[in-house]
Scaffold this active site. Structure first.
Site, PDB file in Angstrom:
ATOM      1  N   LYS A 213      94.141 -40.188 116.399  1.00  0.00           N
ATOM      2  CA  LYS A 213      93.882 -41.264 115.476  1.00  0.00           C
ATOM      3  C   LYS A 213      93.625 -40.877 114.173  1.00  0.00           C
ATOM      4  O   LYS A 213      93.143 -39.934 113.801  1.00  0.00           O
ATOM      5  CB  LYS A 213      92.685 -41.872 116.156  1.00  0.00           C
ATOM      6  CG  LYS A 213      92.462 -43.326 115.794  1.00  0.00           C
ATOM      7  CD  LYS A 213      91.259 -44.041 116.463  1.00  0.00           C
ATOM      8  CE  LYS A 213      91.048 -45.286 116.183  1.00  0.00           C
ATOM      9  NZ  LYS A 213      89.968 -45.833 116.841  1.00  0.00           N
TER      10      LYS A 213
ATOM     11  N   GLU B 200      83.995 -55.979 129.478  1.00  0.00           N
ATOM     12  CA  GLU B 200      82.993 -57.014 129.147  1.00  0.00           C
ATOM     13  C   GLU B 200      82.329 -57.534 130.549  1.00  0.00           C
ATOM     14  O   GLU B 200      81.081 -57.824 130.503  1.00  0.00           O
ATOM     15  CB  GLU B 200      83.459 -57.991 128.189  1.00  0.00           C
ATOM     16  CG  GLU B 200      83.746 -57.593 126.793  1.00  0.00           C
ATOM     17  CD  GLU B 200      84.809 -56.907 126.644  1.00  0.00           C
ATOM     18  OE1 GLU B 200      85.171 -56.367 125.649  1.00  0.00           O
ATOM     19  OE2 GLU B 200      85.811 -56.830 127.633  1.00  0.00           O
TER      20      GLU B 200
ATOM     21  N   ARG C  94      85.522 -63.216 128.078  1.00  0.00           N
ATOM     22  CA  ARG C  94      85.916 -62.349 129.067  1.00  0.00           C
ATOM     23  C   ARG C  94      84.710 -62.087 130.036  1.00  0.00           C
ATOM     24  O   ARG C  94      85.346 -61.525 130.940  1.00  0.00           O
ATOM     25  CB  ARG C  94      86.439 -60.885 128.703  1.00  0.00           C
ATOM     26  CG  ARG C  94      87.244 -61.140 127.383  1.00  0.00           C
ATOM     27  CD  ARG C  94      88.067 -59.649 127.085  1.00  0.00           C
ATOM     28  NE  ARG C  94      89.024 -59.398 127.999  1.00  0.00           N
ATOM     29  CZ  ARG C  94      89.791 -58.052 127.734  1.00  0.00           C
ATOM     30  NH1 ARG C  94      89.405 -57.327 127.048  1.00  0.00           N
ATOM     31  NH2 ARG C  94      90.620 -57.932 128.520  1.00  0.00           N
TER      32      ARG C  94
END
Length: 633
Positions: free
Chosen positions: A288, A373, A401
């Site tokens: 990243k 979640e 969610r």
């Protein structure tokens, strides 16, 4: 001379995937460097997801050289890593990225036939891949369906539900590309992370295999015997040096791990995948922020998503003022010090939602469940059953969610769980799937839920403490993205509501009550001052707790000639509707302002609120229309 110019212009020449396939191998590294320079320069000006896109440059180049989008369908999970994909499919004007009229920060079907999934909620891509490939197969379509998913998104249960089905699809052309950088927004956690890390660090396997090949050749082992020996060598080395590959145990062909920044290696792996006629998983190792020193050296993922920055240093051009998230972070750490029953839960976003300081102070009392979640919400119900008071901190859009779990696991069991919703209301630049406008209407359906919307620092601290004192029902505290407003102290408190402004004008034809919820209070006050100056008797209150509608609010509101409710959320089924229903028998008319029943696109927050009619001017206009209607009656 012209050759040098063409080298500098490789990116501008590559506006469709087929043009990539015309480049020579030596030009690809030049193209990758140009893409990184473009991203750093442009995202530094507009803001956006910088780190994830710098990490997938070579991966995306290889993807579009091997597969044939849009005939082959490419699905990006989350989609914040699709900037390189946009560049290579003809979208190279990033001057208005995430601004009205400009490119979306995520894939967008309205922008390109190469974009498929617009939602930026993680872990859903493989279910899309499963569905798309099923229908292709039913129609006899032999093109490929490719899913690009990060190791962080693989922590979501939905991804594994899809993998369970894909693993049995032996006659479907499916390629799953894992973009494994060891992070989601933050470092990836859990058993999957440990397994991928073991694969990621198995360079010894490749070295041992190369030695074995050389050894067989040097001893002149012939034909079939060499093949059998090499196969046995591979199996033995793999068993000795790396854990059993879980993906192969599921029945998926596995290729990797592959250096995701080596274009030749990326292409070889993808071409090998394409040569198969069954589901295959390609494991790419990426970094990243690759190629941008400030991002490579950062350990807190500040470059996952940025505002405008100085490209040389990575420092923000306009440092953000202290915001609601910072207040929550400070307050929850203080409360946790005083109460050992408080436990924090995050879904892969510990620092963005403000649980970082509590984790540093009490590392055993903040749990990161990954991008899951639903698991966060139900595990919170389990903790509450055992005597804890869990605080589940999420972006407001992601509570969607966990709706079933909030309803059936928390509310049904009257569990004392507090949900702290960051980025509630219109967030603007991230678009439809990130605007946190659904939570009020959604929670209004759930029996027993209590929802607060603090207006400033003092009320956030106060309402969070009140929420944590509720042991027999779920509580929700929601606040907007961005800097704190100036303090807005109450003139007085009536029951549980705060009266913030009141002015009686003798010549006024009606007495108006503006009920401002949370982030809408500053505009409500601004409108009230204008109205009072224009001869209208007006009062502004902050109900503090929006759900359920309190008797002291309805009692107070019933003494006015009309009521205007203002909320930073979807109007239909929201707070204003509940207030209107509660006041029905009193005969007091209620005008409800907020977000219309649409999926708001990306844009500037203040402009969107103005468009939807609940900024100060919109509130003032709504009041004048109501007053004129009363006069005519």
């Amino acid at each position: 001379m012209s050759g040098a110019h063409e080298s500098r212009d490789l990116l501008s020449r590559c506006t469709a995937p087929w043009e990539l396939r015309r480049l020579e191998r030596g030009q690809l590294d030049q193209l990758a460097a140009q893409i990184r320079a473009f991203l750093i320069d442009n995202v530094a000006r507009t803001g956006g997801h910088l780190g994830p896109n710098l990490g997938v440059v070579e991966l995306t180049i290889g993807l579009h050289r091997v597969f044939r989008s849009p005939q082959d369908t490419v699905v990006f999970d989350t989609g914040h890593q699709a900037y390189v994909h946009k560049l290579l499919t003809g979208r190279q004007d990033f001057s208005s990225l995430r601004c009205p009229g400009g490119l979306s920060g995520y894939p967008s079907r309205s922008e390109s036939e190469h974009d498929v999934v617009e939602s930026s909620h993680a872990s859903a891509s493989l279910a899309w891949v499963d569905g798309i490939s099923r229908e292709k197969h039913r129609r006899g379509d032999r093109t490929w369906t490719v899913g690009v998913i990060g190791d962080g998104a693989l922590t979501g249960g939905m991804a594994w539900e899809a993998l369970n089905n894909i693993a049995t699809a032996k006659n479907r052309r499916i390629a799953i590309v894992i973009n494994d950088n060891g992070r989601s927004y933050a470092p990836t956690i859990g058993g999957l992370a440990a397994h991928l890390d073991a694969l990621r660090t198995s360079a010894g396997y490749e070295r041992a295999l190369a030695w074995g090949k050389q050894h067989l050749l040097s001893h002149g082992v012939p034909g079939r015997a060499a093949y059998d020996a090499l196969h046995g060598l591979k199996t033995g080395i793999k068993d000795a040096l790396i854990p059993q590959v879980m993906f192969e145990d599921l029945g998926l062909k596995y290729i990797g791990p592959v250096n995701g920044h080596d274009i030749a290696a990326v292409e070889r792996a993808l071409r090998r995948a394409r040569s198969l006629d069954e589901p295959v998983l390609v494991h790419m190792i990426t970094e990243k922020g690759r190629g941008y020193t400030p991002a490579e050296e950062d350990i807190a993922d500040r470059f996952h998503a940025v505002g405008p920055i100085h490209p040389e240093t990575g420092l923000p051009i306009a440092p953000e003022r202290f915001g609601f998230t910072g207040v929550f972070a400070d307050e929850i750490r203080s409360l946790a010090a005083a109460r050992d029953d408080i436990v924090g839960i995050t879904a892969a976003m510990m620092h963005p939602v403000g649980l970082g300081p509590m984790h540093e102070a009490f590392p055993g009392r903040v749990i990161d469940v990954g991008i899951a979640e639903a698991e966060a919400v139900t595990s919170a119900a389990g903790m509450a059953y055992e005597g804890a008071h869990p605080v589940v901190a999420l972006y407001a859009t992601f509570l969607n969610r966990g709706f079933d779990q909030l309803l059936m696991d928390v509310a049904l069991h009257r569990a004392g769980v507090t949900f702290v919703l960051d980025r509630a209301g219109i967030t603007g630049t991230d678009g439809a799937s990130h605007n946190g406008v659904w939570d009020i209407a959604m929670c209004s359906l759930i029996p027993g839920v209590r929802l607060a919307a603090p207006r400033d620092e003092a009320t956030l601290r106060e309402e969070l403490r009140e929420a944590l004192d509720v042991a027999d029902a779920p509580t929700v505290v929601r606040y907007r993205k961005g800097a704190l407003p100036e303090p807005m102290p109450a003139l007085r408190r009536v029951g549980g509501i705060d009266v913030l402004f009141e002015e009686e004008v003798e010549a006024s034809s009606a007495r108006v009550l503006i009920v401002g919820a949370g982030a809408c209070v500053p505009d409500a006050l601004k409108a009230a001052r204008r109205l009072a100056a224009g001869g209208v008797s007006v009062t502004v209150v902050d109900p503090r707790w929006l759900l359920p509608i309190r008797a002291d609010l309805t009692s107070f509101a019933s003494t006015f000639d009309c009521v205007i409710s203002v909320e930073d959320g979807i109007v239909r089924g929201g707070f204003g509707w509940a207030l209107r229903d509660a006041l029905y028998d009193s005969g007091v008319p209620v005008r409800c302002l907020g977000v219309p029943q649409i999926l708001p696109e990306h844009g500037d927050r203040s402009a969107m609120i103005r468009e939807f009619g609940y900024d100060a001017s919109g509130i003032e206009s709504a009041v004048r229309v109501q007053v004129e209607g009363l006069v005519r009656c």
